[in-house]
Design a protein around this motif. Structure first.
Motif, mmCIF file in Angstrom:
data_model
loop_
_atom_site.group_PDB
_atom_site.id
_atom_site.type_symbol
_atom_site.label_atom_id
_atom_site.label_comp_id
_atom_site.label_asym_id
_atom_site.label_seq_id
_atom_site.Cartn_x
_atom_site.Cartn_y
_atom_site.Cartn_z
ATOM 1 N N LEU A 75 7.758 0.549 2.218
ATOM 2 C CA LEU A 75 6.364 0.159 2.001
ATOM 3 C C LEU A 75 5.504 1.374 1.702
ATOM 4 C CD1 LEU A 75 4.254 -2.123 2.024
ATOM 5 C CD2 LEU A 75 3.995 -1.756 4.485
ATOM 6 N N SER A 78 6.262 2.894 -1.732
ATOM 7 C CA SER A 78 5.825 2.090 -2.870
ATOM 8 C C SER A 78 4.415 2.450 -3.331
ATOM 9 C CB SER A 78 5.885 0.596 -2.518
ATOM 10 O OG SER A 78 4.934 0.269 -1.513
ATOM 11 N N VAL A 79 3.611 3.087 -2.457
ATOM 12 C CA VAL A 79 2.233 3.411 -2.841
ATOM 13 C C VAL A 79 1.903 4.897 -2.755
ATOM 14 C CG1 VAL A 79 1.328 1.122 -2.256
ATOM 15 C CG2 VAL A 79 1.395 2.890 -0.504
ATOM 16 N N GLN A 102 5.151 -2.296 -8.421
ATOM 17 C CA GLN A 102 4.437 -1.841 -7.231
ATOM 18 C C GLN A 102 3.801 -3.016 -6.504
ATOM 19 O OE1 GLN A 102 0.680 0.482 -7.513
ATOM 20 N NE2 GLN A 102 1.749 2.051 -6.332
ATOM 21 N N VAL A 106 4.637 -4.069 -2.624
ATOM 22 C CA VAL A 106 3.571 -4.099 -1.620
ATOM 23 C C VAL A 106 3.561 -5.431 -0.894
ATOM 24 C CG1 VAL A 106 1.058 -4.189 -1.321
ATOM 25 C CG2 VAL A 106 2.090 -2.362 -2.676
ATOM 26 N N HIS A 107 3.568 -6.528 -1.644
ATOM 27 C CA HIS A 107 3.484 -7.854 -1.021
ATOM 28 C C HIS A 107 4.800 -8.225 -0.332
ATOM 29 C CE1 HIS A 107 -0.486 -9.001 -2.504
ATOM 30 N NE2 HIS A 107 -0.177 -8.376 -3.622
ATOM 31 N N TYR A 180 -3.781 1.645 -5.778
ATOM 32 C CA TYR A 180 -2.477 1.047 -6.057
ATOM 33 C C TYR A 180 -2.695 -0.362 -6.621
ATOM 34 C CZ TYR A 180 -3.386 -1.142 -1.496
ATOM 35 O OH TYR A 180 -3.964 -1.823 -0.444
ATOM 36 N N ALA A 182 -2.349 -4.190 -6.467
ATOM 37 C CA ALA A 182 -2.152 -5.348 -5.599
ATOM 38 C C ALA A 182 -2.536 -6.587 -6.405
ATOM 39 C CB ALA A 182 -2.994 -5.246 -4.334
ATOM 40 N N LEU A 283 -2.001 -0.114 4.665
ATOM 41 C CA LEU A 283 -0.609 0.008 4.236
ATOM 42 C C LEU A 283 0.065 1.261 4.769
ATOM 43 C CD1 LEU A 283 -0.596 -1.096 0.467
ATOM 44 C CD2 LEU A 283 0.127 -2.408 2.471
#
Length: 315
Positions: A75, A78-79, A102, A106-107, A180, A182, A283
């Motif tokens: 997680l 990823s960012v 990405q 994230v999700h 990032y 989302a 996050l």
């Protein structure tokens, strides 16, 4: 390629702003974010190494710790790298496909982390309420199944986000006012109707997070009922100590997520840079704090960590 007439199209790249209004301070802002990423990777890798090498930790609770550590590392990764590239090198462009990847990670791994917390709460419930059958109920095969269910749920709930974004038409605005990609921030750039996106996002949030939070709360209510019935105060304190670390990380994770949701939904008067910083922290902060909390609160991990530190100093 952008479409002039508004048919289904998307730009080849988006522009990630970073933290709007604080571009001049990006270098200084990057320092704590870089520190959090380093602590996340080193801390969680250390937790994984200790659990792998110490045979006495090959138990259900520590297997779930391992799942949480891996999830935290993915997680955060990823960012964080792209975020730091924006802050350090002003590399704001991100390809549409990379943005979707990405967005998916994230999700997906937010959902997985929530599922792992639920699994850990169930583990504590079985360990305290039915200790004699703990290892037989949560056998290795059961733990593997639980892990697969959590992973599949995260993937299945996150893949539609990508398709819902791909079906949208985008006009000239390519500026994402975040650090990032989302689902909500990308969908807001569309010049098409995003009602389905909004409905699906809220549905997933309520079904996934709502279900997990409800089950976690019920687990700890039943745990507390059993704990308060224990005959000795020493056993009650031991039970509270066992659950304390879990409650700390769970509250940090869900409170930050709730705070971010409320700010983004109703915080029209809150400056945008504050909203973005909070969204970044929700996050990045839990993956940073989780190994610290478990390293301090969980005795077996703490003792093994101290042994490793003392051994390295002697050498």
């Amino acid at each position: 390629m952008l479409s002039v007439n508004g048919t289904n199209s998307h730009p080849s790249t988006f522009i990630l702003i970073g933290i709007p209004g604080l571009e001049a301070a990006h270098i200084w802002i990057s320092l704590p974010f870089c520190a959090m990423y380093i602590i996340t990777m080193l801390g969680n890798f250390t937790i994984l190494y200790i659990i792998k090498t110490e045979r006495s930790l090959h138990q259900p609770m520590y297997y779930f710790f391992s799942m949480l550590a891996i999830t935290d590392m993915i997680l955060s990764t990823s960012v964080s790298p792209k975020m730091l590239a924006i802050f350090w090198f002003n590399l704001r462009e991100i390809y549409f496909e990379s943005c979707l990847i990405q967005l998916f990670f994230v999700h997906c791994f937010f959902s997985i982390e929530s599922g792992v917390f639920l699994a850990m709460a169930i583990d504590r419930y079985v360990a305290i309420c039915n200790p004699l059958r703990h290892t037989s109920i949560l056998s290795n095969s059961v733990i593997i199944r639980i892990g697969l269910i959590i992973l599949i749920r995260g993937v299945l709930s996150s893949v539609p986000f990508c398709f819902l974004v791909m079906r949208l038409s985008f006009c000239s605005n390519k500026m994402i006012l975040f650090s990032y990609c989302a689902h909500g921030t990308v969908a807001n750039l569309a010049c098409a109707d995003t009602l389905i996106n909004a409905v699906y996002g809220l549905t997933v949030a309520f079904l996934v997070v709502g279900f997990d939070v409800t089950c976690i709360a019920l687990s700890y209510v039943m745990i507390l009922r059993v704990v308060f019935r224990l005959p000795s105060s020493e056993r009650r304190l031991k039970a509270f100590s066992t659950c304390g670390s879990h409650i700390c990380v769970i509250l940090t994770f869900y409170m930050l997520a709730l705070f971010t949701f409320l700010i983004n939904s109703f915080g029209n008067n809150i400056p945008l840079h504050v909203q973005v910083i909070v969204a970044n922290l929700y996050l990045l902060l839990p993956p940073t704090s989780n190994p610290i909390v478990y390293g301090v609160k969980v005795k077996k991990i703490k003792s093994k960590l101290l042994t490793m530190v003392c051994f390295n100093r002697r050498n």
